[in-house]
Design an enzyme around this catalytic site. Structure first.
Site, PDB file in Angstrom:
ATOM      1  N   HIS A  20       0.872  -1.219  -0.116  1.00 39.37           N
ATOM      2  CA  HIS A  20       0.051   0.043   0.176  1.00 39.37           C
ATOM      3  C   HIS A  20       0.843   1.163   0.054  1.00 39.37           C
ATOM      4  CE1 HIS A  20      -3.514  -2.526   1.518  1.00 39.37           C
ATOM      5  NE2 HIS A  20      -2.687  -3.137   1.863  1.00 39.37           N
ATOM      6  N   SER A  23      15.241  20.136 -17.656  1.00 39.26           N
ATOM      7  CA  SER A  23      14.034  21.070 -17.800  1.00 39.26           C
ATOM      8  C   SER A  23      14.392  22.139 -18.817  1.00 39.26           C
ATOM      9  CB  SER A  23      13.342  21.418 -16.493  1.00 39.26           C
ATOM     10  OG  SER A  23      12.496  22.546 -16.863  1.00 39.26           O
ATOM     11  N   LYS A  67      16.540  20.816 -12.583  1.00 39.10           N
ATOM     12  CA  LYS A  67      15.780  19.259 -12.627  1.00 39.10           C
ATOM     13  C   LYS A  67      16.697  18.368 -13.219  1.00 39.10           C
ATOM     14  CE  LYS A  67      12.151  18.638 -12.185  1.00 39.10           C
ATOM     15  NZ  LYS A  67      11.035  18.782 -13.097  1.00 39.10           N
TER      16      LYS A  67
END
Lengths: 457, 457, 457, 457
Positions: free
Chosen positions: B155, B276, B282
């Site tokens: 989960h 980016s 990034k």
């Protein structure tokens, strides 16, 4: 908060419970859950993790619970989520602390995996038996109408005459591959998952080999994380069933065409047709149509399963609870088709005259003419062109191919001789296709024998 | 007619030709077409259907044609429809009547079936090699970081500590099943279709066994109608690749999570990331993302293929021409993934400290506490409740599970003793999961050996 | 026949009946069937096709039947196939010949089309209301945590800081489009089909306008053949729901990430989580996971519907009976999600400190530095390169972007001045994104107002 | 490392570059990229963010670049990733620093969104025009063969006679809905995304309204995060195209049936058919078959897109790069179908005699008999039973329905009178279906007028 209508302010718990429960559909696994818990308890006792006496008590009570569920004497409630919690709760209710020992060294993750694998193994076995009966029904029809001849179609255009039995044998082949695929899938289902725990195995000294042997699995899964996350075998099964569905849909299409007033090649028994609420004269091939429709449904279930699994991180995610309904539905759908379609095919009546008349269209023998030219040493492509010109000449002169004189034929096919005028019988055309896998009666007979032997093994 | 704008009144033929041509994509089959035509000609000569000399000429000229296509010295044009017509035309252009004999006792229906089956066999072989290299890359990573420990998740919540190698081995298992499925599929591809003609076989005395042997097929198809209509093996292959895609998508998801600032478990080499156009800081895990995306594409191709085949009557229908692009695209997509993903995994750097710190969350050892209680004869379900209460007590008192005194622990777990306070080490937790398939180092080592042996065979 | 095991020789009729019945699932349409039959009878009387008295009797008895079904006092049996036959049979049983007049000038084909269209109209209305409540729940959360700031992600990497409310508003937009699409679809459902008969209309002097008005349809279908064959509106609805499902799946993914120990951005209320059967410490975001899973299910239903309809000739084919279960299941699934998800979002607690801390990663402000350089007339692409070099410098020197001196910054960004050192606050970064649709608080407030107004209309 | 074969040790960068590039397919967007960059530059100048002169230079150079691409005089290379980087690079190469200003206040995320939205708007406009031409082709056929009568089918069984024009009008209706759906979709595409930046807007003082007006968008997107993550409009478009594909597939099925030797209702012009490489007599309806096949392909693309988007967290993820190929392919596929199918329908020759003969099967008028009984006050259900009995009597006595005497008819239909014997003409049967939307010539004429008016608007 003014904006907020409070539509769901009450009964939260109930909504949530109903949203997340699975017992309404996973209860069908109860027999496998009982079997699994018995084997698990026996193993726990054998390894000294719980007393033997406890295992005996649990086993006995599990039989009682199974009997109660068999008899409809067992209450299912959404609060207990799934079949596994229902059975464990019933055990604890009956046995107190002794029942509370059954879930030792086990998680619902590997327990569910166990139950579903046992269920799938059982269903695959039934599906294979059902498909083999389907093959038998087709073979029986082959034998009853072994020498009926109909046009073979490509592009839904008359192509070459074939034996009706040859046409049906194509479906026997497809179903044979379906059986093979189910058997392949089975070998990948047949791994014991229990003992993987939630995801990492157990710290207790369990014996997976004991359980494997007890439950009749061939092998044991090798990685606990993979085991609780794996749904491959469901995807593989659903794909095998989707392929089976496609085969059924193609046969359905053929049957629906054959039943049309335009083809009028077969007649279905009334039991497999329905009428119209408005039009009194209708007799519709409903079973074939619904089956063709149901094939779409299996494809949808496969897509659900694939999309469901895509992009999930390891290991178990609750999304996977949604695996069961498409799995069950695809299996049920295939079994429903198997419950009616084979018998429909078995009882189908064949209008042999209509088939033969359609197959007697002399254009169907055009290839035979070209191949006869090849025997006279005309290169095939040239032969093909000559026969094409001949077909055109006939059309332009409003004649069928078998209505021309030799002279007329020689206009476009100079090499033609008397024998060429005899090539337009569908019966002899069929007889000439003697290569292995061809439509000649001997070849077809051989294939029928092959399959009869295969199916009686 | 006033209404009718005549938008498509010109260039009809061109539109139609472009609509129905397939050479723009099926030209990739040329080597298989050449191989097939060589074997077919040899057989025709061996059976006396064409002169041996003709077969020799054809074979020689086919080599020339193949060379020309290799060298980009061959013109493709939509009017010649497909690769098969291109090659036959080139033969005839070069050899005249002798070339016109190559298509004897053959139809494009069985010729296409042959070419595609040879192509698929070749691709499956490459795919299997590629997937095994992927497994090797993962195993190499396992060996390099064999004792790194991270939290196992269910989960996406911390569940229990596991070895990083155990986590990767889960993917080795999945890939192992992918190989198995491809091998299963291969056995169903490995049937010679040639000799089935358009749908009914041939009237000429061909020898299918001769061709089978020549082209290295294991078996011969048994029913000519089925043979030209069958697309099962493509569906099976696409499903195997879709499942492979799902495995890749799950690993991608894991990698993307691990690369996030929040997890920070791994670092990818710059070669596998991009920046980016706007944000200078990034470093994005593009390969993993694109691969996850590409898994959707294979699923789409499978869906195309299934929908394409559903409800078609026997035998060949031109719809089936649309089978090639999804087939090619799915294979190419899988191979593209295999061209980058394994190396990315191989070069991935592991932040062992971050992993271990996350795995040191004492709550991850809660199951160990419960299982320790089982050893003291507390029924598991009761043990589970006690530990649950203990977790709650800690939360209410703002303490981690490993920050309590024995006294405090005994408030909720009366049976606890000093040993219980030592249970919160992820290292010893991992070591205790000794059952087959569990995450203990010995087990993991055994599995690594299993796979190393498997892959060196 | 020796081969043929006779497996399905008994109970044929029963198998077939069970295979083809639809009442087990279409009974949910009973209220619409009753409504439709009342309007139809009234029209027949108004047109003089049946006596007014008959219509009155029928109407009265239909009320009785509806009440019986409401009360569970009505027997459903597979032999009567579908809900339509059940209700007509009950009418005839009660009224004899007068009941036998209800099906005048009507076929099940147009009757089913009517019932389903009324059902779908009703469901779309409910779905729209549900989605708007979902939007309200998100807006309420926006207002409660209006100034919380978290990292905006691209590629699951920190990109730029955004308001939490801005993030949620993205979902409000998506849901807004879902409402629009459902409304678009509604306009294409809102056509009266009744009066199309089996496929060709009726020879009796019926008045479709009368029925249209009575049942509140906006328009009347224009072609009887299209009417009984059309399933477009179901496909359109399923696609709208699949898109809604995708939106839910994306929000689920966000929530699941936020709940992870690594992110720890939010806490769900216990009512929306479950524990583990094995691991006592677990608190799983089940509702989000199951919802993400259920989105796959709607996609599967859409695929079923598309594949079902493909390639069917005109007009009605029995395959189309298989339209109902995917239709019902997709609608039910969407409604189930709407029954829990909005409230979960409403009650979700936000860990504002954790969010802010993550958003305070100075690398998130790199774009701001580049855009500040643009203000100083540095071309953007050059600015981007300088900031990229600055980020690299910091990394190489083990410093955060906001830990450097001006001098150090000027190594890579010569134009930098004191103001540049103040750019690393997520709060002021957010405030600067003032363009329409940007994340600045004023913009976000404006959008919240826009939606509040929209939803109170 | 011994195990590791080093298969991908060389050319890493190249592999990765080729894996992640998109210019090979997104270059088709170049005109929109140029348009967008012009408007963006003009806005930047107008807002004082860059000098007006720079904007002028950029605009001029963009025209040069566009011309170069038009003329094939522009090199594309994988290292520059996508069309956007290619054009920006070319700008910078030509203009130096001035070109380096174009990407100010813009990210590829909103730039791509802009280009694709402009492209999709343009394509939807073309698709709508193409579908309307398709409708015109069908209407033209309706007018040419307005009074031809053929059997209407349900379950592929003869049901009731209908006008051929009525049958075609059913498809005009479907295509009309396709146009509507494309128009609905268009309204949701018609939002300017530019100005959303990477995900959070820009810190620079941009003017989105300026750009909106310049590029002819109706509205501006309201949330920057949603804007860069949104692919809804692609899904909606693909679903609209998939539905169009289904309509084409159904018409294809009808045409293929009509072309079969068994139906023989129409003849296609040679330009739309092909022959067989083996069978000289074949004339196959390839265009219809391929179109039916291509409908599967659009469905597959829709599936790809749905699965692609499912479960992605906000905002942009690189997976979404995989959106373009299915988008392009679905649009291209629909346009290809539109390039040939309408003309094929326009030129199709109708065998009116064969149609009428099939429609003269008196069983097709059975409903008319039942409805005539209703006029004599027999309750419909009873009338239906009587006519059913009459049909059976005829079958048992080997008579067609129109070959019985009145006496014989009265055996099962006591109320029958002389008029009943005249009910078996398909022409008068058709004429009687006068309700709105029915097949009576007046109704059909009215619908043709409706559509002619609609299409000339």
């Amino acid at each position: 908060m003014a904006l907020w209508g409070g539509r769901f302010s009450e009964d939260t718990a109930k909504n949530v419970t109903e949203f997340s429960e699975s017992v309404s559909y996973d209860k069908r696994l109860y027999k496998f859950d009982v079997l699994g818990s018995k084997a698990h308890s026996a193993m726990l006792a054998s390894c000294g993790i719980i007393p033997q006496e406890t295992a005996n008590l649990i086993t006995k009570e599990l039989d009682v619970i199974e009997k109660r569920i068999d008899d409809g004497d067992f209450e299912f409630k959404a609060e207990l989520e799934d079949i596994h919690m229902h059975i464990e709760s019933a055990l604890i209710e009956a046995l107190g602390d002794e029942g509370a020992r059954v879930h030792t060294a086990r998680s619902r993750n590997d327990q569910v995996a166990l139950d579903v694998r046992m269920y799938v193994k059982s269903e695959i076995t039934e599906l294979i038996a059902g498909i083999k009966d389907f093959q038998k029904a087709l073979l029986s029809q082959c034998e009853r109408n072994g020498d009926a001849i109909l046009p073979g179609f490509t592009h839904l255009q008359h192509a070459q005459p074939v034996l009706f039995a040859h046409h049906l044998l194509a479906y026997v082949e497809m179903l044979g591959r379906d059986v093979e695929r189910l058997e392949s899938c089975y070998t990948r289902v047949d791994y014991l998952p229990l003992g993987s725990g939630a995801l990492a195995g157990s710290t207790l000294p369990i014996d997976r080999e004991f359980v494997r042997e007890k439950l009749g699995f061939s092998k044991i899964t090798r990685n606990s994380m993979d085991t609780v996350a794996d749904r491959d075998y469901m995807i593989e099964l659903l794909n095998a069933l989707a392929t089976f569905g496609i085969h059924v849909s193609r046969l359905s299409e053929d049957v629906i065409l054959w039943c049309s007033q335009e083809f009028n090649f077969v007649e279905l028994s009334d039991a497999f047709c329905t009428g119209s609420s408005l039009m009194p004269q209708k007799k519709n091939p409903d079973i074939a149509e619904i089956s063709r429709g149901k094939s779409a449904r299996i494809i949808g279930s496969l897509m659900t399963m694939l999309t469901l699994c895509k992009g999930l991180p390891l290991t178990y995610n609750r999304d996977l609870q949604e695996d069961k309904e498409p799995l069950f539905d695809a299996i049920d759908t295939a079994k429903k088709i198997l419950s009616v379609f084979p018998q429909m095919m078995l009882e189908m009546e064949v209008n042999r005259e209509n088939m033969l008349e359609a197959a007697s269209d002399p254009a169907l023998m055009a290839t035979d003419v070209a191949e006869k030219l090849v025997e006279l040493n005309v290169p095939f492509r040239n032969a093909h062109h000559r026969v094409g010109a001949f077909v055109k000449w006939c059309k332009d002169n409003n004649k069928e191919l078998n209505e021309v004189s030799l002279k007329e034929m020689q206009i476009t096919i100079p090499e033609a001789n008397e024998e060429f005028l005899t090539l337009f019988s569908p019966v002899s055309s069929v007889e000439k296709r003697q290569c292995f896998g061809g439509t000649a009666p001997e070849q077809v007979k051989e294939q029928i024998e092959f399959w009869n032997n295969f199916l009686t093994d």
